[in-house]
Scaffold this motif. Structure first.
Motif, PDB file in Angstrom:
ATOM      1  N   SER A  52      57.915  19.289  28.038  1.00  0.00           N
ATOM      2  CA  SER A  52      56.675  18.978  27.449  1.00  0.00           C
ATOM      3  C   SER A  52      55.954  17.836  28.276  1.00  0.00           C
ATOM      4  O   SER A  52      54.794  17.893  28.638  1.00  0.00           O
ATOM      5  CB  SER A  52      57.013  18.394  25.875  1.00  0.00           C
ATOM      6  OG  SER A  52      57.718  17.160  25.944  1.00  0.00           O
ATOM      7  N   ALA A  56      52.470  18.397  30.090  1.00  0.00           N
ATOM      8  CA  ALA A  56      51.242  17.538  29.833  1.00  0.00           C
ATOM      9  C   ALA A  56      50.861  16.950  31.179  1.00  0.00           C
ATOM     10  O   ALA A  56      49.451  16.853  31.100  1.00  0.00           O
ATOM     11  CB  ALA A  56      51.593  16.349  28.890  1.00  0.00           C
ATOM     12  N   ALA A  57      51.668  16.542  31.965  1.00  0.00           N
ATOM     13  CA  ALA A  57      51.377  16.196  33.293  1.00  0.00           C
ATOM     14  C   ALA A  57      50.405  17.326  34.038  1.00  0.00           C
ATOM     15  O   ALA A  57      49.450  16.910  34.595  1.00  0.00           O
ATOM     16  CB  ALA A  57      52.427  15.650  34.233  1.00  0.00           C
ATOM     17  N   ALA A  59      48.805  19.512  32.633  1.00  0.00           N
ATOM     18  CA  ALA A  59      47.513  19.572  32.052  1.00  0.00           C
ATOM     19  C   ALA A  59      46.507  18.409  32.034  1.00  0.00           C
ATOM     20  O   ALA A  59      45.463  18.378  31.583  1.00  0.00           O
ATOM     21  CB  ALA A  59      47.799  19.734  30.612  1.00  0.00           C
ATOM     22  N   GLY A  60      46.789  17.596  32.841  1.00  0.00           N
ATOM     23  CA  GLY A  60      46.200  15.991  32.936  1.00  0.00           C
ATOM     24  C   GLY A  60      46.376  14.890  32.138  1.00  0.00           C
ATOM     25  O   GLY A  60      46.087  13.600  32.484  1.00  0.00           O
ATOM     26  N   LEU A  61      47.267  14.832  31.215  1.00  0.00           N
ATOM     27  CA  LEU A  61      47.599  13.826  30.535  1.00  0.00           C
ATOM     28  C   LEU A  61      48.379  12.673  31.368  1.00  0.00           C
ATOM     29  O   LEU A  61      48.114  11.548  31.033  1.00  0.00           O
ATOM     30  CB  LEU A  61      48.348  14.208  29.277  1.00  0.00           C
ATOM     31  CG  LEU A  61      48.766  12.938  28.251  1.00  0.00           C
ATOM     32  CD1 LEU A  61      47.647  12.192  27.792  1.00  0.00           C
ATOM     33  CD2 LEU A  61      49.838  13.348  27.284  1.00  0.00           C
ATOM     34  N   GLY A  62      49.253  13.190  32.128  1.00  0.00           N
ATOM     35  CA  GLY A  62      49.898  12.269  33.032  1.00  0.00           C
ATOM     36  C   GLY A  62      49.164  11.323  33.806  1.00  0.00           C
ATOM     37  O   GLY A  62      49.373  10.236  34.089  1.00  0.00           O
ATOM     38  N   VAL A  64      46.027  10.191  33.129  1.00  0.00           N
ATOM     39  CA  VAL A  64      45.724   9.241  32.162  1.00  0.00           C
ATOM     40  C   VAL A  64      46.476   8.082  32.016  1.00  0.00           C
ATOM     41  O   VAL A  64      46.099   7.015  32.048  1.00  0.00           O
ATOM     42  CB  VAL A  64      45.010   9.959  30.785  1.00  0.00           C
ATOM     43  CG1 VAL A  64      44.541   9.150  29.756  1.00  0.00           C
ATOM     44  CG2 VAL A  64      43.991  11.170  31.040  1.00  0.00           C
ATOM     45  N   LEU A  65      47.625   8.844  31.474  1.00  0.00           N
ATOM     46  CA  LEU A  65      48.598   7.329  31.275  1.00  0.00           C
ATOM     47  C   LEU A  65      49.020   6.639  32.706  1.00  0.00           C
ATOM     48  O   LEU A  65      49.293   5.237  32.256  1.00  0.00           O
ATOM     49  CB  LEU A  65      50.214   8.108  30.994  1.00  0.00           C
ATOM     50  CG  LEU A  65      50.051   8.735  29.438  1.00  0.00           C
ATOM     51  CD1 LEU A  65      51.302   9.723  29.357  1.00  0.00           C
ATOM     52  CD2 LEU A  65      49.815   8.049  28.355  1.00  0.00           C
ATOM     53  N   TRP A 116      59.852  10.527  27.020  1.00  0.00           N
ATOM     54  CA  TRP A 116      58.372  10.278  27.038  1.00  0.00           C
ATOM     55  C   TRP A 116      58.135   8.741  27.375  1.00  0.00           C
ATOM     56  O   TRP A 116      56.991   8.495  27.883  1.00  0.00           O
ATOM     57  CB  TRP A 116      57.619  10.886  25.941  1.00  0.00           C
ATOM     58  CG  TRP A 116      57.536  12.004  25.652  1.00  0.00           C
ATOM     59  CD1 TRP A 116      58.138  13.241  25.723  1.00  0.00           C
ATOM     60  CD2 TRP A 116      55.991  12.671  26.097  1.00  0.00           C
ATOM     61  NE1 TRP A 116      57.500  14.363  25.818  1.00  0.00           N
ATOM     62  CE2 TRP A 116      56.153  14.111  26.022  1.00  0.00           C
ATOM     63  CE3 TRP A 116      54.847  12.111  25.892  1.00  0.00           C
ATOM     64  CZ2 TRP A 116      54.971  14.983  25.936  1.00  0.00           C
ATOM     65  CZ3 TRP A 116      53.478  13.011  26.072  1.00  0.00           C
ATOM     66  CH2 TRP A 116      53.969  14.387  26.252  1.00  0.00           C
ATOM     67  N   TRP A 122      57.075  10.477  34.314  1.00  0.00           N
ATOM     68  CA  TRP A 122      55.696  10.862  34.340  1.00  0.00           C
ATOM     69  C   TRP A 122      55.477  11.044  35.964  1.00  0.00           C
ATOM     70  O   TRP A 122      54.888  12.257  36.325  1.00  0.00           O
ATOM     71  CB  TRP A 122      54.963   9.973  33.769  1.00  0.00           C
ATOM     72  CG  TRP A 122      54.941  10.081  32.426  1.00  0.00           C
ATOM     73  CD1 TRP A 122      55.559   9.334  31.256  1.00  0.00           C
ATOM     74  CD2 TRP A 122      54.201  11.161  31.464  1.00  0.00           C
ATOM     75  NE1 TRP A 122      55.222   9.701  30.134  1.00  0.00           N
ATOM     76  CE2 TRP A 122      54.559  10.818  30.132  1.00  0.00           C
ATOM     77  CE3 TRP A 122      53.490  12.162  31.950  1.00  0.00           C
ATOM     78  CZ2 TRP A 122      53.976  11.555  29.148  1.00  0.00           C
ATOM     79  CZ3 TRP A 122      53.067  13.085  30.810  1.00  0.00           C
ATOM     80  CH2 TRP A 122      53.369  12.627  29.467  1.00  0.00           C
TER      81      TRP A 122
END
Length: 199
Positions: A52, A56-57, A59-62, A64-65, A116, A122
């Motif tokens: 997951s 997420a990475a 998809a772009g969330l990584g 942002v984090l 996570w 990440w």
């Protein structure tokens, strides 16, 4: 899609997940103390957590984090404290039948939670997303591809370590042997925290 273009991704995921680290150390300890079958939930949590995270990475969330330094520090701190707590539990436990501090194996959600909260994970999955972006024609497809690949390969890698731990557990006969194993695994788990803080 044929399998050939996926081979570099599979190899990357295999090398990333089978090399020693926090998750492999915990899979080994769980296999030694509880056996393979009872360790399936935590291995599933680790595998799902990494899959997951990779999705997420991609998809772009990584991104942002990783762009928020305060969030990175919070993740490192929480992840480190959790691993230290687990290391103490492992280090203080005895033989499986007398392991008062480890009365049950770590569960699925704890495995996901640990993965996570690992900024190193990440960074690794973001690197994979950047390196293998050409394998998919959209972020959603790339997220699916990376998520499934990392989940399946991580499950295989952790199963290998858990099986080795179970075999080791069958070889240990005395209390001092178990104590040596538990302290060694606890130390390895603490050492695995260092790369998380290395910039």
């Amino acid at each position: 899609m044929t399998i050939e273009p996926l081979l570099p991704l599979v190899l990357f995921a295999l090398v990333s997940t089978i090399t020693p680290g926090g998750a492999t150390t915990l899979a080994t300890a769980s296999g030694a103390h509880f056996g393979f079958r009872r360790s399936i939930p935590v291995m599933g949590g680790f595998a799902f957590g990494l899959g997951s995270m990779a999705g997420a990475a991609a998809a772009g969330l990584g991104g942002v984090l990783m762009a928020l330094p305060i969030l990175q520090i919070a993740m490192k701190t929480l992840g480190s404290l959790y691993l230290i707590w687990l290391a103490i539990r492992i280090g203080r436990s005895g033989q499986p039948h007398e392991a008062a501090q480890m009365v049950r194996p770590t569960g699925f959600l704890a495995g996901v939670w640990m993965l996570w909260h690992n900024p190193k994970g990440w960074a690794m999955t973001m690197g994979a997303a950047a390196s293998f972006a050409a394998l998919a024609d959209s972020p959603a497809r790339l997220a699916f591809l990376l998520g499934v690949t990392f989940c399946l390969i991580a499950a295989f890698s952790l199963a290998v370590w858990c099986a080795l731990g179970q075999m080791l557990g069958h070889l240990l006969k005395t209390a001092w042997q178990w104590r040596a194993l538990n302290i060694s695994l606890a130390c390895l788990l603490v050492i695995s925290i260092v790369p998380m803080w290395y910039e």
